[in-house]
Design a protein around this motif. Structure first.
Motif, short mmCIF file in Angstrom:
data_model
loop_
_atom_site.label_atom_id
_atom_site.label_comp_id
_atom_site.label_asym_id
_atom_site.label_seq_id
_atom_site.Cartn_x
_atom_site.Cartn_y
_atom_site.Cartn_z
N PRO A 9 0.83 -1.21 0.00
CA PRO A 9 0.00 0.00 0.00
C PRO A 9 0.87 1.26 0.00
CG PRO A 9 -0.74 -1.54 1.69
CD PRO A 9 0.55 -2.06 1.15
N ASP A 10 0.39 2.28 -0.68
CA ASP A 10 1.08 3.56 -0.72
C ASP A 10 1.03 4.20 0.67
OD1 ASP A 10 0.98 6.67 -1.10
OD2 ASP A 10 1.86 5.87 -2.96
N PRO A 11 2.12 4.82 1.12
CA PRO A 11 2.11 5.46 2.44
C PRO A 11 1.01 6.51 2.61
CG PRO A 11 4.35 5.30 1.62
CD PRO A 11 3.44 4.86 0.50
N MET A 12 0.63 7.17 1.53
CA MET A 12 -0.45 8.16 1.62
C MET A 12 -1.79 7.47 1.89
SD MET A 12 0.61 11.25 1.15
CE MET A 12 1.82 12.25 0.33
N ASP A 13 -2.01 6.31 1.26
CA ASP A 13 -3.25 5.56 1.51
C ASP A 13 -3.28 5.05 2.95
OD1 ASP A 13 -4.18 5.90 -1.13
OD2 ASP A 13 -3.04 4.17 -1.82
N ILE A 14 -2.14 4.61 3.44
CA ILE A 14 -2.04 4.15 4.83
C ILE A 14 -2.33 5.30 5.78
CG2 ILE A 14 -0.43 3.33 6.60
CD1 ILE A 14 0.94 1.70 4.34
N ALA A 15 -1.76 6.47 5.50
CA ALA A 15 -1.96 7.63 6.38
C ALA A 15 -3.42 8.08 6.38
CB ALA A 15 -1.05 8.78 5.95
N LEU A 16 -4.04 8.12 5.20
CA LEU A 16 -5.45 8.52 5.14
C LEU A 16 -6.32 7.51 5.88
CD1 LEU A 16 -7.62 10.45 4.16
CD2 LEU A 16 -7.66 9.19 1.99
N GLY A 17 -6.05 6.22 5.69
CA GLY A 17 -6.80 5.19 6.40
C GLY A 17 -6.63 5.29 7.90
N ALA A 18 -5.40 5.59 8.33
CA ALA A 18 -5.14 5.75 9.77
C ALA A 18 -5.90 6.96 10.31
CB ALA A 18 -3.65 5.89 10.02
N ALA A 19 -5.97 8.02 9.54
CA ALA A 19 -6.71 9.21 9.97
C ALA A 19 -8.20 8.89 10.12
CB ALA A 19 -6.51 10.36 8.98
N VAL A 20 -8.72 8.09 9.20
CA VAL A 20 -10.13 7.67 9.30
C VAL A 20 -10.32 6.83 10.56
CG1 VAL A 20 -11.90 6.18 8.26
CG2 VAL A 20 -10.60 7.79 6.82
N ARG A 21 -9.42 5.88 10.80
CA ARG A 21 -9.53 5.01 11.98
C ARG A 21 -9.47 5.83 13.27
NH1 ARG A 21 -5.71 0.62 11.66
NH2 ARG A 21 -7.45 -0.70 11.12
N ILE A 22 -8.53 6.75 13.34
CA ILE A 22 -8.38 7.56 14.55
C ILE A 22 -9.64 8.38 14.81
CG2 ILE A 22 -7.13 9.51 15.56
CD1 ILE A 22 -4.59 8.28 14.17
N ARG A 23 -10.15 9.01 13.77
CA ARG A 23 -11.36 9.82 13.91
C ARG A 23 -12.55 8.94 14.33
NH1 ARG A 23 -13.85 14.41 15.41
NH2 ARG A 23 -15.90 14.47 14.45
N ARG A 24 -12.68 7.80 13.67
CA ARG A 24 -13.79 6.88 13.97
C ARG A 24 -13.74 6.44 15.43
NH1 ARG A 24 -13.91 1.71 14.59
NH2 ARG A 24 -11.91 1.26 13.62
N ARG A 25 -12.56 6.06 15.88
CA ARG A 25 -12.43 5.58 17.25
C ARG A 25 -12.58 6.71 18.26
NH1 ARG A 25 -7.99 0.90 17.41
NH2 ARG A 25 -9.23 0.27 19.19
N THR A 26 -12.14 7.90 17.88
CA THR A 26 -12.27 9.06 18.77
C THR A 26 -13.72 9.39 19.07
OG1 THR A 26 -10.18 10.00 17.99
CG2 THR A 26 -11.73 11.53 19.00
N ILE A 27 -14.57 9.27 18.03
CA ILE A 27 -15.98 9.59 18.27
C ILE A 27 -16.78 8.36 18.70
CG2 ILE A 27 -15.92 11.58 16.73
CD1 ILE A 27 -17.58 9.90 14.72
N GLY A 28 -16.11 7.21 18.78
CA GLY A 28 -16.75 6.01 19.32
C GLY A 28 -17.71 5.31 18.38
#
Length: 140
Positions: A9-28
């Motif tokens: 996977p491209d590092p940019m795709d990994i970073a965007l996916g991680a940002a989605v995961r962090i936001r998702r988990r932050t709001i529960g």
């Protein structure tokens, strides 16, 4: 006949996916709930969050709406000077490590003294030279 790609996977795709995961988990919100709101399977959300599948712009807009944020909030890490972006990508990549988000959440709740003690403990139990290239370790 098309060849099957084994490209990482491209590092940019990994970073965007991680940002989605962090936001998702932050709001529960669960992967299942996010998937339902976006009209995809939870497995697809997993693939997005791991960077295995790229997120189209239209899907990113759906995800941002479901996560109650702006698209730019999720993409912010990708838009900066190279040096800063590289560090942010590294942090987001490390956040994919199982337990990293939970550990950080608990760490944030600790007192400054407890944080300092924990960091000292981790340094003490981490093998010396764990992040040093092999040649350097052998020379030491």
């Amino acid at each position: 006949m098309a060849a099957t790609s084994t490209k990482a996977p491209d590092p940019m795709d990994i970073a965007l996916g991680a940002a989605v995961r962090i936001r998702r988990r932050t709001i529960g919100i669960s992967q299942e709930a996010l998937a339902e709101q976006c009209g995809v399977s939870f497995q697809q959300i997993q693939k997005y969050e791991n960077g295995a599948n790229r997120i189209s712009f239209s899907r990113l807009v759906q995800i941002a709406r479901a996560l109650k944020c702006r698209v730019v909030d999720l993409m912010d890490v990708l838009d900066g000077p190279d040096r800063e972006t590289t560090g942010d990508l590294d942090v987001l990549t490390r956040m994919r490590t199982p337990g990293a988000v939970e550990l950080l959440t608990a760490f944030e709740r600790m007192t400054p003294e407890a944080r300092s003690s924990l960091v000292g403990l981790l340094r003490a139990i981490t093998p010396a030279g764990a992040h040093t290239p092999t040649k350097t370790r052998q020379a030491a």
